[in-house]
Design an enzyme around this catalytic site. Structure first.
Site, PDB file in Angstrom:
ATOM      1  CE  LYS A  40      -2.289  -0.111   3.878  1.00  0.00           C
ATOM      2  NZ  LYS A  40      -2.948  -1.167   4.742  1.00  0.00           N
TER       3      LYS A  40
ATOM      4  CG  ASN B 196       2.860   2.384  -4.047  1.00  0.00           C
ATOM      5  OD1 ASN B 196       2.470   3.649  -3.622  1.00  0.00           O
ATOM      6  ND2 ASN B 196       2.758   2.420  -5.284  1.00  0.00           N
TER       7      ASN B 196
ATOM      8  CB  CYS C 171       0.434  11.659  -5.168  1.00  0.00           C
ATOM      9  SG  CYS C 171       0.386  10.075  -4.689  1.00  0.00           S
TER      10      CYS C 171
ATOM     11  CG  ASN D 225      -2.231   4.621  -9.715  1.00  0.00           C
ATOM     12  OD1 ASN D 225      -3.451   4.468  -9.417  1.00  0.00           O
ATOM     13  ND2 ASN D 225      -1.185   5.126  -9.092  1.00  0.00           N
TER      14      ASN D 225
ATOM     15  N   GLY E 233     -10.114  -2.565 -12.605  1.00  0.00           N
ATOM     16  CA  GLY E 233     -10.786  -3.414 -13.120  1.00  0.00           C
ATOM     17  C   GLY E 233     -10.940  -4.061 -14.240  1.00  0.00           C
TER      18      GLY E 233
ATOM     19  N   GLY F 205      -6.604  -4.393 -14.635  1.00  0.00           N
ATOM     20  CA  GLY F 205      -7.782  -5.066 -14.859  1.00  0.00           C
ATOM     21  C   GLY F 205      -7.398  -6.898 -14.956  1.00  0.00           C
TER      22      GLY F 205
ATOM     23  N   GLY G 285      -4.494  -6.378  -8.938  1.00  0.00           N
ATOM     24  CA  GLY G 285      -5.419  -5.411  -7.942  1.00  0.00           C
ATOM     25  C   GLY G 285      -6.580  -5.699  -7.664  1.00  0.00           C
ATOM     26  CB  THR G 286      -9.780  -4.593  -9.210  1.00  0.00           C
ATOM     27  OG1 THR G 286      -9.312  -3.175  -9.307  1.00  0.00           O
ATOM     28  CG2 THR G 286     -11.318  -4.845  -8.852  1.00  0.00           C
TER      29      THR G 286
HETATM   30  C1  FMN Z   1      -8.558   0.204  -3.296  1.00  0.00           C
HETATM   31  C2  FMN Z   1      -7.537   0.456  -4.195  1.00  0.00           C
HETATM   32  C3  FMN Z   1      -6.478   1.139  -3.703  1.00  0.00           C
HETATM   33  C4  FMN Z   1      -5.216   1.596  -4.406  1.00  0.00           C
HETATM   34  N1  FMN Z   1      -4.268   2.198  -3.697  1.00  0.00           N
HETATM   35  C5  FMN Z   1      -3.022   2.535  -4.545  1.00  0.00           C
HETATM   36  C6  FMN Z   1      -2.037   3.020  -3.818  1.00  0.00           C
HETATM   37  O1  FMN Z   1      -1.837   3.306  -2.666  1.00  0.00           O
HETATM   38  N2  FMN Z   1      -0.914   3.441  -4.592  1.00  0.00           N
HETATM   39  C7  FMN Z   1      -0.829   3.299  -6.028  1.00  0.00           C
HETATM   40  O2  FMN Z   1       0.401   3.320  -6.560  1.00  0.00           O
HETATM   41  N3  FMN Z   1      -1.942   2.545  -6.633  1.00  0.00           N
HETATM   42  C8  FMN Z   1      -3.129   2.222  -5.878  1.00  0.00           C
HETATM   43  N4  FMN Z   1      -4.217   1.562  -6.435  1.00  0.00           N
HETATM   44  C9  FMN Z   1      -3.999   1.269  -7.942  1.00  0.00           C
HETATM   45  C10 FMN Z   1      -3.458  -0.014  -8.123  1.00  0.00           C
HETATM   46  O3  FMN Z   1      -2.542  -0.268  -7.699  1.00  0.00           O
HETATM   47  C11 FMN Z   1      -3.759  -0.465  -9.696  1.00  0.00           C
HETATM   48  O4  FMN Z   1      -2.587   0.447 -10.468  1.00  0.00           O
HETATM   49  C12 FMN Z   1      -5.042  -0.118 -10.449  1.00  0.00           C
HETATM   50  O5  FMN Z   1      -6.049  -0.444  -9.520  1.00  0.00           O
HETATM   51  C13 FMN Z   1      -5.299  -0.887 -11.600  1.00  0.00           C
HETATM   52  O6  FMN Z   1      -5.018  -2.300 -11.461  1.00  0.00           O
HETATM   53  P1  FMN Z   1      -6.128  -3.252 -11.330  1.00  0.00           P
HETATM   54  O7  FMN Z   1      -7.309  -3.012 -12.262  1.00  0.00           O
HETATM   55  O8  FMN Z   1      -5.559  -4.778 -11.266  1.00  0.00           O
HETATM   56  O9  FMN Z   1      -6.841  -2.966  -9.713  1.00  0.00           O
HETATM   57  C14 FMN Z   1      -5.449   1.242  -5.643  1.00  0.00           C
HETATM   58  C15 FMN Z   1      -6.347   0.570  -6.285  1.00  0.00           C
HETATM   59  C16 FMN Z   1      -7.586   0.334  -5.574  1.00  0.00           C
HETATM   60  C17 FMN Z   1      -8.713  -0.273  -6.295  1.00  0.00           C
END
Ligand code: FMN
Ligand code: FAD
Ligand code: FES
Lengths: 317, 300
Positions: free
Chosen positions: A61, A115, A145, A207, A232, A259, A280-281
């Site tokens: 995180k 991270n 950010c 991201n 997702g 995703g 991630g998701t």
């Molecule tokens: C609940 C949640 C919290 C996230 N927190 C961070 C974070 O703290 N730092 C970061 O770089 N990306 C963060 N992300 C982005 C994910 O690491 C990722 O880049 C993004 O969700 C796309 O991948 P996915 O579709 O597999 O989830 C977060 C995503 C989700 C859903």
């Protein structure tokens, strides 16, 4: 520096089959290319569902210099084939992270990528400085950010700011640096080129995409923060396209995510040019997704005659 | 759960019938033992239509004989889809999540003379988890003393049901509120000494809300357990804090994962013996959903 292991017989965890899943990025060798996406993994909670040693690396995180409370709730909303989150990077701060969480993460053979989040360049640098003195394997800098000194536009949305922050953290860090890019830009390849030029050891993308959902009956946004990050399966085509473009723009390793729900999705990212993938998701929806996807990747490789990841990466016509 | 590793199970739907307007009861085949489930825990239900990717959290209403009962209201697309699933279909369901009510704490207090009357205060969809909770409390009461059974009617299969509560000098009361249509009150009567019903429109029972009914009933109770909409929880918690009566409340929040990974579902908790910070952010799904009512910081 990227090197894929060309199927030398290893004593690693995949020795029982003919596959070689290892990958080396920035001098760090991962047992396999499956990692957890930042913000979707928690050692204690996720570890209740599978053996963390199964992962190539965990990406933590986001941690910031000071503790952050994040946003009020609701922080989560569903979107068609995806979700929106506005957690707002709640975290206990880098000192508490180093004291309370890192030692536990390091007790596994899995590599640890921390991270890092920040609101100013100085905040990023001071957090990186502290993490440089730990046994973390790598750092991933989340430049999605908002830069509060520059009117809140995201560091990663501006070429000059992205270059500047990369240069600054590279100067301080003793660890390899991955820059995590935001997809909310017009030309992702250009951002990738400047962070490579400033010395980034690798790039993670994507991201979340900035999104919004309105409750039409209550006539107000669903998320307290109004807007949130879309993730997702719905974002996968965007992510694959961006990984493909970045792969062709830079030589440094690419961590592909966005995703990935199945082993076949992972293969798509490798074919687009990713060296490593993150889940991630999918892991929020199914806590066991990372190990399932790894298993499905292995099955795909066996069934389709791939012996290592480089062969998949070379396969795209 | 014995033998069942945490994760997602494929489960057969045994029943899915409407019990009130928009309210459905779903019964699932469930291989974990009932002793492994704490009342107040919930499960994540996964929908067949993958465009709805997030699981739907639903409280456990009852576990018995390898059957899990859930009661839900159709409020949106996901619960609407759920209501169309037929017996015989299979559904993906998580193993139990969250921390339920702390029954051990109540059992300990029941062992003393000071705790005699337990009140279950619930509103709307807060009523379903009260069934399993009432059952557990009934067992806890039966377990505290050598209580005789009422008359000669020992229920061999479930002896805790026929235990003589009056002789034990213990009482279990449910005070439940609804908008208009009442559901699950008969089920609660099985386990409770009395079930008091309130409706917002006065169509049945007391005309008013749960707290008003509690007051009208002469403020029974030296331990409260609550579940329901936030305004109701806050009102009952404030009432208990004022009277210095212990209360546990079950909170609800929008969830992503339901197991503590996404930090989507936070609430503010001020721990009794914590003097350092005004509150800590806790996860409703993992640290809760049940918290001490006096420790919740209620936002408006
Ligand atoms: C609940 C949640 C919290 C996230 N927190 C961070 C974070 O703290 N730092 C970061 O770089 N990306 C963060 N992300 C982005 C994910 O690491 C990722 O880049 C993004 O969700 C796309 O991948 P996915 O579709 O597999 O989830 C977060 C995503 C989700 C859903
Ligand atoms: C711990 C817990 C226990 C619950 N127990 C029950 C129960 O026993 N019976 C019951 O009927 N309902 C219960 N709920 C509420 C239930 O989860 C929602 O009603 C349901 O998710 C709505 O889904 P939908 O697709 O029909 O609604 P939509 O509004 O279409 O859903 C869109 C999104 O919002 C989320 N959502 C919508 N309403 C709520 C809500 N009130 N709480 C949390 N998330 C919500 C959905 O999960 C989904 O991700 C519980 C919620 C929590 C957090
Ligand atoms: S829902 Fe993900 S942490 Fe509670």
């Amino acid at each position: 520096m990227i090197s894929f292991h060309k199927n030398q017989k290893s004593a690693g965890s995949n020795a029982d089959c003919d596959l070689d899943l290892r990958v080396t990025i920035a001098g760090v060798t991962l047992d396999n290319p499956v990692t957890t996406a930042s913000g979707t993994f928690s050692a204690k909670e996720s570890g209740a569902f599978y053996d963390i040693n199964e992962l190539g690396a965990v990406i933590t995180k986001g941690v910031s210099l000071e503790p952050w409370d994040g946003n009020p709730t609701p922080r989560i909303a569903e979107a068609y084939g995806g979700m929106l989150n506005a957690v707002g990077l709640q975290n206990p701060g880098v000192d508490a992270f180093i004291r309370d969480e890192l030692p536990y993460l390091k007790s596994f053979k899995t590599k640890v990528i921390v991270n890092v989040a920040g609101k100013t360049k100085d905040e990023y640098c001071r957090a990186v400085e502290k993490l440089s003195e730990t046994d973390a394997d790598m750092l991933e800098i989340n430049i999605s950010c908002p830069n509060i000194k520059e009117g809140g536009i995201s560091f990663g949305a501006d070429t000059a700011m992205a270059a500047d922050i990369t240069k600054a953290v590279k100067r301080i860090s003793t660890k390899p640096i991955l820059m995590k890019l935001t997809p909310n830009v017009t030309d992702i390849a250009e951002i990738a080129r400047v962070v490579e030029a400033e010395g980034a050891d690798g790039i993670s993308l994507i991201n979340t995409l900035l999104g919004m959902k309105i409750d039409i009956y209550k006539k107000k946004p669903v998320l307290w923060n109004r807007m949130g990050g879309l993730s997702g399966p719905v974002v996968k085509p965007v992510a694959v396209r961006m990984v493909y473009q970045v792969r062709r723009a830079v030589k440094i390793p690419v961590i592909g995510l966005g995703g990935i729900m199945t082993g076949e999705d992972a293969v798509e990212f490798f074919m687009a040019g990713a060296d490593v993938i993150s889940i991630g998701t999918a892991a929020l929806v199914d806590p066991q997704a990372p190990v399932r996807i790894k298993r499905e990747l292995i099955d795909f490789m066996k069934n389709n005659g791939y012996k290592n990841l480089q062969e998949i990466r070379d396969a795209l016509l | 759960m014995t033998g069942v590793a945490p994760g997602i199970l494929e489960s057969k739907i045994l029943g899915n019938e409407q019990i009130a307007r928009e309210i459905y009861r779903m019964t699932l085949e469930y291989e974990g033992g009932e002793n492994e489930i704490k009342p107040g825990q919930f499960v994540n239900l996964y929908l067949n239509d993958k465009s709805m990717i997030l699981p739907r959290p639903v409280s456990i209403c009852k576990v018995e004989n390898n059957r899990l009962t859930l009661v839900y209201r159709v409020v949106g697309k996901g619960t609407e889809a759920l209501s169309s699933y037929a017996p015989g279909d299979s559904i993906r369901v998580s193993t139990p999540l969250g921390n339920g009510y702390d029954v051990t704490d109540i059992a300990r207090r029941l062992g003393t003379e000071c705790t005699k009357t337990i009140v279950l205060a619930a509103g709307g969809l807060g009523v379903p988890p009260m069934i399993e909770l009432a059952k557990s409390l009934r067992k806890a009461i039966a377990g505290t003393t050598d209580i005789p059974h009422a008359a000669d009617s020992v229920n061999e299969a479930a002896p805790f049901l026929t235990v003589d509560m009056a002789a034990a000098n213990k009482k279990l009361i449910a005070v439940i509120g609804f908008q208009d249509e009442v559901f699950l009150s008969e089920e609660l009567e099985q386990y409770c000494d009395s079930v008091l019903v309130a409706t917002d429109n006065g169509s049945r029972g007391f005309h008013g809300n749960v707290l008003e009914l509690i007051k009208t009933a002469g403020d029974p109770g030296d331990y409260y357990l609550a579940c329901g909409p936030k305004p109701m929880l806050k009102a009952v918690a404030d009432y208990c804090v004022e009277k210095d009566i212990p209360i546990q409340v079950s909170l609800e929040e929008r969830m992503g994962c339901g197991y503590g990974a996404c930090v989507g579902c936070t609430c503010k908790i001020k721990e009794e013996n914590d003097t350092e910070v005004p509150f800590k952010l806790k996860k409703v799904c993992k640290d809760g959903p049940v918290f001490r009512g006096n420790e919740v910081v209620w936002d408006d």
